[in-house]
Design a protein around this motif. Structure first.
Motif, PDB file in Angstrom:
ATOM      1  N   PRO A 185       0.697  -1.189   0.100  1.00  0.00           N
ATOM      2  CA  PRO A 185      -0.216   0.144   0.068  1.00  0.00           C
ATOM      3  C   PRO A 185       1.005   1.339  -0.019  1.00  0.00           C
ATOM      4  O   PRO A 185       1.016   1.880   0.999  1.00  0.00           O
ATOM      5  CB  PRO A 185      -0.595  -0.130   1.360  1.00  0.00           C
TER       6      PRO A 185
ATOM      7  N   LYS B 172      -5.338   3.866  -1.959  1.00  0.00           N
ATOM      8  CA  LYS B 172      -5.956   3.736  -0.756  1.00  0.00           C
ATOM      9  C   LYS B 172      -6.634   2.328  -0.490  1.00  0.00           C
ATOM     10  O   LYS B 172      -7.017   1.837   0.191  1.00  0.00           O
ATOM     11  CB  LYS B 172      -7.162   4.714  -0.643  1.00  0.00           C
ATOM     12  N   TRP B 173      -6.719   1.571  -1.979  1.00  0.00           N
ATOM     13  CA  TRP B 173      -7.295   0.318  -2.005  1.00  0.00           C
ATOM     14  C   TRP B 173      -6.546  -0.286  -3.312  1.00  0.00           C
ATOM     15  O   TRP B 173      -6.271   0.373  -4.100  1.00  0.00           O
ATOM     16  CB  TRP B 173      -8.842   0.375  -1.972  1.00  0.00           C
TER      17      TRP B 173
ATOM     18  N   TRP C  95      -7.331  -5.346  -0.670  1.00  0.00           N
ATOM     19  CA  TRP C  95      -6.945  -4.451   0.396  1.00  0.00           C
ATOM     20  C   TRP C  95      -7.570  -2.970   0.523  1.00  0.00           C
ATOM     21  O   TRP C  95      -7.882  -2.580  -0.541  1.00  0.00           O
ATOM     22  CB  TRP C  95      -5.473  -4.655   0.850  1.00  0.00           C
ATOM     23  N   GLU C  96      -7.472  -2.595   1.679  1.00  0.00           N
ATOM     24  CA  GLU C  96      -7.995  -1.213   2.012  1.00  0.00           C
ATOM     25  C   GLU C  96      -7.207  -0.465   3.061  1.00  0.00           C
ATOM     26  O   GLU C  96      -6.762  -1.068   4.163  1.00  0.00           O
ATOM     27  CB  GLU C  96      -9.513  -1.000   2.191  1.00  0.00           C
ATOM     28  N   LYS C  97      -6.921   0.925   2.686  1.00  0.00           N
ATOM     29  CA  LYS C  97      -5.961   1.423   3.888  1.00  0.00           C
ATOM     30  C   LYS C  97      -6.759   2.719   4.262  1.00  0.00           C
ATOM     31  O   LYS C  97      -7.450   3.384   3.412  1.00  0.00           O
ATOM     32  CB  LYS C  97      -4.780   1.860   3.303  1.00  0.00           C
ATOM     33  N   THR C  98      -7.052   2.616   5.473  1.00  0.00           N
ATOM     34  CA  THR C  98      -7.936   3.670   6.171  1.00  0.00           C
ATOM     35  C   THR C  98      -6.911   4.429   7.308  1.00  0.00           C
ATOM     36  O   THR C  98      -5.785   4.220   7.057  1.00  0.00           O
ATOM     37  CB  THR C  98      -9.018   3.204   6.985  1.00  0.00           C
TER      38      THR C  98
ATOM     39  N   PHE D  47      -5.381  -1.010   8.374  1.00  0.00           N
ATOM     40  CA  PHE D  47      -5.074  -1.668   6.862  1.00  0.00           C
ATOM     41  C   PHE D  47      -5.896  -3.151   6.988  1.00  0.00           C
ATOM     42  O   PHE D  47      -5.606  -4.026   7.620  1.00  0.00           O
ATOM     43  CB  PHE D  47      -3.715  -1.977   6.760  1.00  0.00           C
ATOM     44  N   ASN D  48      -6.973  -3.185   6.032  1.00  0.00           N
ATOM     45  CA  ASN D  48      -7.856  -4.368   5.882  1.00  0.00           C
ATOM     46  C   ASN D  48      -7.318  -5.255   4.574  1.00  0.00           C
ATOM     47  O   ASN D  48      -7.164  -4.689   3.404  1.00  0.00           O
ATOM     48  CB  ASN D  48      -9.047  -4.077   6.027  1.00  0.00           C
TER      49      ASN D  48
ATOM     50  N   THR E 113       2.182  -2.745  16.539  1.00  0.00           N
ATOM     51  CA  THR E 113       0.520  -2.950  15.723  1.00  0.00           C
ATOM     52  C   THR E 113       0.025  -4.345  16.236  1.00  0.00           C
ATOM     53  O   THR E 113       0.647  -4.948  16.598  1.00  0.00           O
ATOM     54  CB  THR E 113       0.789  -2.836  14.386  1.00  0.00           C
TER      55      THR E 113
ATOM     56  N   THR F  34      -6.627  -7.752   9.528  1.00  0.00           N
ATOM     57  CA  THR F  34      -6.575  -6.335   9.971  1.00  0.00           C
ATOM     58  C   THR F  34      -5.527  -5.949  10.707  1.00  0.00           C
ATOM     59  O   THR F  34      -4.967  -6.568  11.490  1.00  0.00           O
ATOM     60  CB  THR F  34      -7.796  -5.910  10.408  1.00  0.00           C
TER      61      THR F  34
ATOM     62  N   GLN G  41      -3.847  -2.649  12.894  1.00  0.00           N
ATOM     63  CA  GLN G  41      -4.112  -1.716  13.375  1.00  0.00           C
ATOM     64  C   GLN G  41      -2.989  -1.003  14.384  1.00  0.00           C
ATOM     65  O   GLN G  41      -2.262  -1.870  14.989  1.00  0.00           O
ATOM     66  CB  GLN G  41      -5.540  -1.760  14.280  1.00  0.00           C
TER      67      GLN G  41
END
Length: 801
Positions: A717, A722-723, A739-742, A746-747, A768, A799, A801
């Motif tokens: 990422p 962002k995804w 995947w998706e980054k918020t 990170f999911n 993390t 996930t 975090q």
């Protein structure tokens, strides 16, 4: 050296491999037949690069039709047709085309083999009278001396062979075979060239010529022709794919120019109203001139298509498309010419740009939050489909040749999107046919023409004979093809050893079309000898692995010793032990040394820094060319420097993918700079697609894996991404990495197919928390800033975090 047919035996192709003569069990007494036989003085093989001698004249030939009627007098259980026609053919039974393929059969070196195709035609044959029709085109078998041609010459005039096997319900059989009892006549195609176009006169059509009951008394008996060795079709067939319709259009003088908005390999499909004898002439092109007419100078000129109308009825327009040629085209310039000057001209009711490819269904997809990357993915994909035909061509117009360096450098990018196992086997087949007695493998296969140095043989091209069989094994687990290729591979590395001086190889093209101060061509930024010797070393390391896999211990030891010697020579000649870089620190030199593990122990970080420094000091601009750029991407990706790759390619202000798109390209261009004087639909520079799948989405396999049985998921990422969402239909099953980054997490969603396992490598920072399917992992092994989480088949949500 092992003969080419033994390779096919090892592959266990469904149709049996044939001997040198066609009168074997599969062909019964079928004969090669022709409308006319070529005189020995007219055979020009290898084909001559360029236009040939003026004394040869236009070398126009007759494109024939053939027919034969037969009767089915009792219930039919099954019917099978075995067919070959040179250079290309269309087979009809009772007026209906057999199969949905285009430019059949695949092209080969016709001195050594012609491919044949097998059809189940049971449903096309009825009780009573039936008729077989064959129409032949020239293809690469015979290239006329008119219009544009990359090469001219001919193996012979068009000819065909056919056996139709009828199996009756009572257990009896009957064979209908091609012989001198067939009838033949010239077809309405009065000119056809794979390079120059095609002309068709519909006023010469003979209605019902391929139907039972047709009066063929004016046709002549076919002539028996010289046989060609027959081999079952290797590789997928070409077929019609996407259609591009509703073009923009404008008039330019007496012509209309149509813009289909997409550059592709294709043919026009036209519907036209008009009188008998009216003419429609079509000139396709990739680009247009400043005056809005079509520009063919960089793609082969003149190339055009001609259709002479038979006279359309009031309620139905005439339809037509060329059968034995295609071109790289976005634009079509159409001239409508009335049969009588001053009368109404014919009117085009509809025109379609019909793309052609053998790529098959898409098995992979990639999307991400960066729209430039999505457009780049499409840009490269159009180049792939346009250049995946009987061979992996460089371009669909000017050359249409199988330049071999593309097959392995672009191989992973293509394989993530399409199943190319059969294409790889066809490439191996072509290389085996093309290999010389001394082990040399030319730059193109089939080697229709013999180029002069340095375009005849370059190690970075010929090494496809080693790398393609190995890559094919790694991707598909195809050990049979690897074993059948072994003698070819041995012969080629022995040839390179013979060409080396103190283990250094300095001939060839080098990093073709890199970005330097001069017009692109032979390597400018990287010294000759670096890419060739590095590739030679890489070949040797592969030979060690292959020999070990095939349990050839002595060979493995021999190649290992040679590799040590070449590595030492390479570093002595090109490594600067003070500045810790290779040669002039070109991107290609440092990247190839890194990727191929040529760097001395303890110096990798320094060489990696030298590579990155060169990129950064150029404001993240690239200089590597056809050979080097994949290795730049791979060296950075393997070192987890994906941020550098992102910075190099998420821009449009310097030559590269974004630059091409910004300047109007809809398919990958031959030059990074999108120059108009070279091809604008080219296969060789699309290496970033591999990074989309293996880098951004992170779908890889471990070093010891074959056929994606042991998967690695290693997403990146980087930048402003962002995804990303990606899936790949591997030989083991569909692999998914989304995947998706918020702002605070990170999911990653992963799917691993049944029977496979995977290592999940997610970027993490100290402290993390990592969860798998909602449960916190108490202990996570971390190496080089990434997790090492082993999983079996299944679906997982991670996930961080």
């Amino acid at each position: 050296m092992k003969q080419w047919w033994s390779y096919l035996l090892l592959l266990m192709i469904s149709s049996p491999v044939l001997a040198q003569q066609p009168d074997t069990a599969i062909w019964k007494h079928a004969r090669w037949i022709a409308y006319e036989n070529i005189h020995d003085t007219a055979i020009i093989v290898p084909l001559v690069h360029g236009n040939g001698k003026k004394a040869w004249g236009p070398r126009k030939d007759i494109l024939p039709l053939f027919r034969r009627e037969f009767t089915v007098s009792k219930p039919l259980r099954h019917a099978t047709a075995f067919v070959s026609g040179l250079g290309q053919y269309e087979l009809t039974i009772n007026g209906v085309k057999t199969g949905d393929n285009f430019l059949e059969p695949g092209w080969t070196d016709y001195r050594k083999a012609s491919l044949y195709v097998t059809y189940d035609v049971t449903r096309q044959i009825g009780q009573g009278n039936n008729a077989i029709g064959m129409m032949l085109g020239n293809g690469f078998y015979y290239i006329p001396g008119q219009r544009y041609r990359k090469m001219t010459g001919g193996f012979g005039f068009p000819k065909m062979i056919l056996r139709l096997q009828l199996e009756y319900a009572d257990g009896s059989t009957e064979d209908i075979v091609s012989d001198e009892n067939w009838k033949t006549t010239p077809s309405p195609i009065y000119f056809s060239s794979i390079y120059g176009g095609e002309d068709y006169d519909a006023t010469l059509e003979q209605q019902g010529w391929d139907m039972p009951g047709f009066d063929a008394r004016q046709w002549k008996r076919a002539l028996v022709a010289t046989p060609v060795p027959l081999v079952a079709q290797v590789g997928p067939s070409i077929h019609w794919a996407a259609r591009w319709s509703n073009p923009r259009s404008w008039t330019s003088g007496k012509t209309t120019v149509y813009d289909f908005r997409q550059n592709t390999a294709g043919i026009p499909l036209i519907s036209v109203w008009g009188n008998k004898g009216d003419t429609v002439r079509i000139r396709p092109a990739e680009l247009i001139n400043p005056d809005s007419t079509v520009y063919q100078q960089a793609s082969g000129s003149p190339y055009y298509l001609t259709y002479i109308l038979k006279g359309s009825t009031k309620d139905k327009p005439e339809t037509w498309h060329p059968r034995f040629t295609y071109y790289g085209q976005r634009y079509m310039q159409v001239e409508c010419i009335p049969v009588i000057s001053g009368k109404l001209a014919p009117v085009v009711a509809e025109i379609i740009n019909q793309s052609v490819t053998s790529a098959g269904p898409k098995i992979g997809s990639f999307r991400c939050s960066n729209e430039l990357f999505n457009k780049t993915d499409s840009l490269i994909d159009h180049a792939i489909t346009s250049n995946t035909v009987s061979v992996f061509t460089d371009c669909p117009h000017r050359e249409k040749l199988g330049w071999l360096e593309q097959t392995y450098l672009m191989g992973p990018s293509v394989a993530y999107n399409y199943d190319v196992a059969a294409h790889n086997r066809k490439t191996v087949f072509d290389m085996q046919q093309a290999q010389y007695q001394d082990g040399k493998v030319p730059e193109i296969a089939p080697e229709f023409t013999q180029f002069t140095p340095p375009f005849d043989e370059s190690p970075e091209w010929g090494s496809a004979s080693v790398i393609v069989p190995w890559n094919n094994y790694r991707w598909y687990g195809d050990k049979a093809t690897l074993a059948a290729s072994y003698e070819m591979m041995q012969g080629y590395v022995a040839y390179l050893q013979g060409r080396s001086i103190n283990n250094i190889i300095s001939h060839g093209l080098g990093d073709w079309f890199d970005i330097g101060p001069e017009r692109p061509g032979v390597s400018q930024m990287t010294k000759m000898g670096i890419t060739a010797t590095a590739t030679y070393y890489y070949d040797l390391t592969i030979m060690v692995k292959v020999a070990t896999l095939l349990k050839k211990k002595q060979d493995a030891a021999k190649y290992a010793r040679q590799a040590v010697q070449v590595k030492a020579a390479f570093n002595k000649a090109f490594f600067d032990p003070v500045r810790l870089k290779y040669d002039s620190a070109s991107q290609t030199a440092n990247a190839m040394a890194l990727y191929m593990d040529l760097v001395p122990a303890g110096k990798r970080n320094a060489v990696l820094n030298a590579l990155i420094t060169d990129i950064r000091t150029r404001n993240n601009a690239l200089t590597a060319g056809d050979i080097g750029y994949r290795y730049v991407l791979q060296a950075l990706q393997q070192s987890d420097k994906n941020d550098v790759i992102f910075d190099m390619n998420s821009r449009d202000d310097v030559p590269g993918y974004g630059f091409q798109i910004k300047h109007g390209a809809t398919a990958l261009t031959e030059s990074w700079q999108a120059y108009e004087f070279v091809s604008n639909n080219h296969f060789m520079l699309g290496h970033l697609m591999e990074w989309f799948y293996a880098g951004v989405a992170g779908i890889q396999q471990s070093e010891e894996s074959a056929g994606f049985r042991h998967i690695v998921i290693k997403p990146s990422p980087v930048g402003d991404l962002k995804w990303a969402t990606c899936n790949y239909g591997s030989p083991s099953g569909t692999i998914v990495s989304n995947w998706e980054k918020t702002a605070d997490a990170f999911n990653l969603t992963v799917e691993i197919p049944f029977g496979a396992d995977a290592m999940i490598c997610i970027p993490v920072k100290p402290g993390t928390t990592v969860t798998k399917n909602g449960e916190r992992l108490k202990k996570v092994v971390v190496k080089n800033g990434r997790t090492l989480i082993p999983v079996s088949s299944g679906k997982y949500v991670f996930t961080v975090q």
